[in-house]
Design an enzyme around this catalytic site. Sequence first.
Site, PDB file in Angstrom:
ATOM      1  N   ASP A   1       0.506  -2.825  -2.301  1.00 37.22           N
ATOM      2  CA  ASP A   1       0.426  -1.366  -2.243  1.00 37.22           C
ATOM      3  C   ASP A   1       1.763  -0.732  -1.862  1.00 37.22           C
ATOM      4  O   ASP A   1       2.793  -1.418  -1.799  1.00 37.22           O
ATOM      5  CB  ASP A   1      -0.692  -0.972  -1.274  1.00 37.22           C
ATOM      6  CG  ASP A   1      -1.467   0.254  -1.698  1.00 37.22           C
ATOM      7  OD1 ASP A   1      -0.921   1.079  -2.454  1.00 37.22           O
ATOM      8  OD2 ASP A   1      -2.626   0.403  -1.279  1.00 37.22           O
TER       9      ASP A   1
ATOM     10  N   ASP B   1      -5.024   7.000  -7.204  1.00 36.71           N
ATOM     11  CA  ASP B   1      -6.318   6.323  -7.147  1.00 36.71           C
ATOM     12  C   ASP B   1      -7.385   7.064  -7.949  1.00 36.71           C
ATOM     13  O   ASP B   1      -7.434   8.296  -7.966  1.00 36.71           O
ATOM     14  CB  ASP B   1      -6.809   6.239  -5.703  1.00 36.71           C
ATOM     15  CG  ASP B   1      -6.113   5.149  -4.915  1.00 36.71           C
ATOM     16  OD1 ASP B   1      -6.541   4.902  -3.787  1.00 36.71           O
ATOM     17  OD2 ASP B   1      -5.143   4.545  -5.408  1.00 36.71           O
TER      18      ASP B   1
END
Length: 676
Positions: free
Chosen positions: A179, A234
């Site tokens: 991430d 996202d």
Amino acid sequence: MRHLPTRTTRTSHRGVIGALLAGLLCAAGATVPAVADSPAPAPAPQAGNGLALTPPMGFNNWNSTHCRAEFNEAMVKGIADIFVEKGLKDAGYQYVNLDDCWAKPQRNADGKLEADPQRFPNGIKSVADYVHSKGLKIGIYTSAGTKTCDSVGLPGALGHEYSDAQQFADWGIDYLKYDNCNNQGVDAKQRYTTMRDALAATGRPIVYSICEWGENKPWEWAGEIGNLWRTTGDINDSWGSMLSIMKQNLPLAAAAGPGHWNDPDMLEVGNGGMTDTEYRTHFSMWSVMAAPLLIGSDLRKAGPETFEILSNHEVIAVDQDPLGKQGTVLSSTGGRWVVTKEMQDGSRVVALFNETGSAQHISTTAEAAGLPKATAYTMRDLWEHTTYNTAGSVSATVPAHGTVLLRIAADPKWAAHPPAVELGLNGSPLVEAGRTAALTTTVTDLGRTPATKVSAALTGPSGWQVKAASPTGSPALPTGRALTTRWQVTAPAGTATGTYDLTLTAQYRSPAGTRVRSTVPFQAHVVVAPPAGAGYLSDLPQLSAANGWGPVEKDTSNGESKAGDGNPLTIGGTVFAKGLGVHADSAVEFYTGKACSAVTAQVGVDDEKGTKGTVAFEVWADGTKVASTGVLTNAMPAQPLFADVSGAQVVRLVVTDGGDGVDSDHADWADLRITC
């Protein structure tokens, strides 16, 4: 991760947090970690690791659990069991991946990561061994920063790349999602390259998933670093979010190929925020885009519809085609999308995708899709699992938010299949209760061979009257000819406003006598005429609504993902009592019954996102844009908007992202009024 309720609300402030952390570290005499702990010796970097030659398929818990307590060892093992028991392993799913929150908040005295003992009492290696015992593979998560994205602040891998990579390898990890939170401003390419080299140094084959949200255009550089890279923020379990992400990912087809894939984020199929029709579109378009197929729903709670979608072998074959081509857009006029994908065997997959809130005729040709000219073609419907012949037309009436997925080939055996027919609807399916609406249906022969003994039937909800006003049958339809039937449709007086199902069914025979039955669902909207005079448009019932994040909110701002979590509509410090709070990309439709003349509003970016957000507002009247603002930012006060909607049956309010991607694009239709 950009603008998500749990994760991206945190990361939307990552620049400020990173600056504060850097300042604290410098004040303490520390150095922000910009390079990894050094191995000895490191192998030469490789352009590719030979993995993920088709897009990875598997599971990730984040979309269904986030960091809640149900993410634990029992869940991971349960998913592995279901992969085997339900045939998902046989369908191609192989990775069972852990997301954030698997670790303890601190490293141990040796600087090693440890599993959260409440979630994983037997440790990660034990879970990995269990997953491997099922013939599956396991993935894990960390961040290319000092901490991961969870608010607790679990240890990230920045400065620990080689030791963490070796620890993952020792545990038997097969896949790493890396991430982007708390990255301390270190260059993205540098951070992700370091972890690539660290993974290579372990000697274990580990698929490498770069999750930097598309911020630094990874499709331009990550192909030599990772196996897949996120192209967007996202996803969330809503039509608007899925649609927005799809639109961002589609133009990037040139970057994708075996071993290096564009990643528009994980699947939401089965999480409950969309209809089955929308989930089939989600699965279809991800497959056409050669995207990773990572299930994001808790399969222990999934119903048969979810398994039916996720285990469609014919659609999965589109995603997993070894040629590795991502689909490209042929057209998208008016929300009617045609996307085509070249397959290794020379066939083409064509997705006819309907973005709009009503059924649409969408068409192309076999030649336009890239096939050679031929007398006829075979055409396989990958959701209906039926095969037809077509003279070259590739056409369907596609339900609202639906996708017809077809695989077409220049096959000399085309005549063995019955002719394809298209079922169509002409006229607006807007019905005022107690009044009769006129609709016209068509059954058109697309095949090279004639359809014989053709009949059409239209059915509606219980209590509705549906009467044919012209013939419903034809003895034969040659290529290109249609059976046209007029219908009178009446919803009973007192029927509540909303959406109701109509179904058009055609039955016919092929020249060889094969009986064929084809159906298309339509949606009729029961509507009420707006009251005369001037009033607030937000008080009228909505025909349809799509929103980029969470639901459209009435008289408050967008807020976050849950209904009713908005704040007072506020633009440039001015508070408005009435209006709509939305998030780009957004579209809201209202029935105006050709009785209204004008829409007015004060529009802008809501103050709840500070200095972030760029949007543009549009008003459409029956498919024609009648007003637009250009790009507005959070630094601007509310802007007046006027739109002439005279004679329009439907008014559509649209908000786009301003052309710079979706990030905190909270938009307000404040003081939204209509004159009728």
